[in-house]
Design an enzyme around this catalytic site. Structure first.
Site, mmCIF file in Angstrom:
data_model
loop_
_atom_site.group_PDB
_atom_site.id
_atom_site.type_symbol
_atom_site.label_atom_id
_atom_site.label_comp_id
_atom_site.label_asym_id
_atom_site.label_seq_id
_atom_site.Cartn_x
_atom_site.Cartn_y
_atom_site.Cartn_z
ATOM 1 C CD GLU A 177 -2.947 -1.166 2.276
ATOM 2 O OE1 GLU A 177 -4.081 -1.631 2.083
ATOM 3 O OE2 GLU A 177 -2.541 -0.779 3.378
ATOM 4 C CB CYS A 230 3.057 7.351 3.191
ATOM 5 S SG CYS A 230 3.624 6.221 4.478
ATOM 6 C CB CYS A 282 6.986 -5.120 8.955
ATOM 7 S SG CYS A 282 8.359 -4.355 9.870
ATOM 8 C CB CYS A 332 6.208 -2.458 16.137
ATOM 9 S SG CYS A 332 7.937 -2.015 15.811
ATOM 10 C CB CYS A 340 2.692 -1.745 13.707
ATOM 11 S SG CYS A 340 2.770 -1.413 11.939
ATOM 12 C CB CYS A 397 0.282 6.594 11.338
ATOM 13 S SG CYS A 397 1.870 6.050 11.969
#
Length: 361
Positions: A91, A104, A111, A115, A118, A338
């Site tokens: 994305e 962005c 990933c 974290c 997220c 975010c």
């Protein structure tokens, strides 16, 4: 297999043309066609000799990720889902503001850093994006957004804050950054291109030497105990080491400060005592803070900090002399805010393998 020329920055493209027996200026011509004109077909490149176009058609290609989906938020934020093969999608988000347009960009499919707050990190990890898949996001967005009435590009800023940890895909990210900054590419200034990292200290030092753009650090905690829990990479590179790396980076950075990103998690890292700890933590690092109200996603286990807690936290930092912004929640109705980027990641089995590799490296 044809060579995808989008994988080359100008140095790489010049070397490739040299191997083809062509003059260096041809690389600059082709680079301008690809990135400034948005060409995806060599036959569009009318200032190239027909013989060269024929050679390029036979040996090379300009292959960008295919568009799977495009969405637009009620606030003008736009999100594109791009196909990067084998059932995976990444994305890319465009955020319009009064004085700038920010894109962005993602650097990985998923990933590996895990974290806990997220959505991308919860989804798993598949692979690094190639340079062409990274720069292809800017290519697509430029085609979609066009130019302003003054014939200026709508996209004025790029942030490497999408899916993935950019510095875990170092070489491909640096190649893409080189294209963004090149006057024959997108001509962006180093001050308008930002790489965000969770704190990969050795790679921060490498970036300082080879491609010092603006730096944002996903800090999210004021002490090691909390950060170990919510940003597991901290166990490898604790806060003392991270702050030292930030100081080293500033020696060559295009801006005279580091931006610290700080997601506000209710009862976890948003208390007044945490703000005072932050002040002590960063006392030797010129910086500004970007406080990010947590964007909830299913089964996250976290709640967004109250507006009052965010206000108090911000006031404490400001009274200590820091520049503090609170990020506006943009695009959350299309999951473009975010921490919400999740893309489409099919293979979740390689996360631990990749995580172990990061720890060893």
């Amino acid at each position: 297999m044809k060579t995808n020329l989008l994988n080359f920055d100008l140095n790489g493209l010049t070397e490739h043309f040299s191997q083809m027996g062509e003059k260096p200026f041809r690389a600059k011509q082709v680079m301008r066609w690809m990135h400034q004109s948005g060409a995806s077909d060599f036959d569009e490149m009318t200032d190239l000799a027909k013989s060269l176009r024929t050679k390029l058609n036979a040996e090379a290609c300009i292959q960008v990720p295919e568009l799977m989906m495009s969405q637009e938020s009620s606030d003008g934020t736009r999100k594109w889902l791009l196909d990067v093969g084998t059932g995976n999608g990444v994305e890319t988000v465009f955020i319009p503001e009064a004085e700038r347009g920010t894109l962005c960009i993602s650097s990985q499919v998923g990933c590996a850093l895990e974290c806990t707050f997220c959505s991308t990190g919860r989804q798993g990890f598949n692979r690094n994006l190639t340079a062409s898949e990274i720069i292809g996001q800017l290519w697509w967005a430029n085609k979609a957004m066009g130019v302003t009435p003054k014939n200026e590009r709508v996209i004025s800023n790029v942030v490497m804050m999408g899916m993935g940890e950019p510095l875990a895909n170092f070489d491909n990210v640096v190649t893409a950054l080189s294209i963004m900054l090149d006057d024959h590419g997108y001509g962006l200034s180093r001050r308008r291109v930002t790489v965000s990292t969770s704190g990969m200290v050795p790679q921060m030092d490498r970036l300082k030497e080879v491609m010092p753009v603006a730096l944002a650090v996903s800090l999210h905690a004021s002490n090691d105990a909390v950060r170990d829990t919510i940003v597991p990479l901290n166990k490898k590179y604790p806060l003392k080491e991270l702050m030292a790396a930030c100081q080293r980076y500033l020696v060559k950075a295009p801006r005279d400060f580091i931006t610290f990103e700080y997601v506000m998690l209710d009862g976890v890292n948003d208390l007044a005592k945490h703000a005072y700890e932050l002040i002590d933590l960063v006392k030797d690092v010129p910086c500004k803070f970007n406080l990010i109200p947590f964007n909830p996603f299913p089964n996250s286990g976290y709640e967004r900090s109250s507006n009052e807690n965010i206000r108090i936290f911000k006031d404490i930092l400001q009274q200590a002399g820091f520049v503090v912004t609170v990020r506006k929640t943009r695009g959350d109705d299309i999951d473009a805010a975010c921490g919400q980027l999740a893309g489409q990641v099919q293979d979740k089995t390689r996360r631990q393998q990749k995580w172990q590799q990061l720890i060893v490296d």
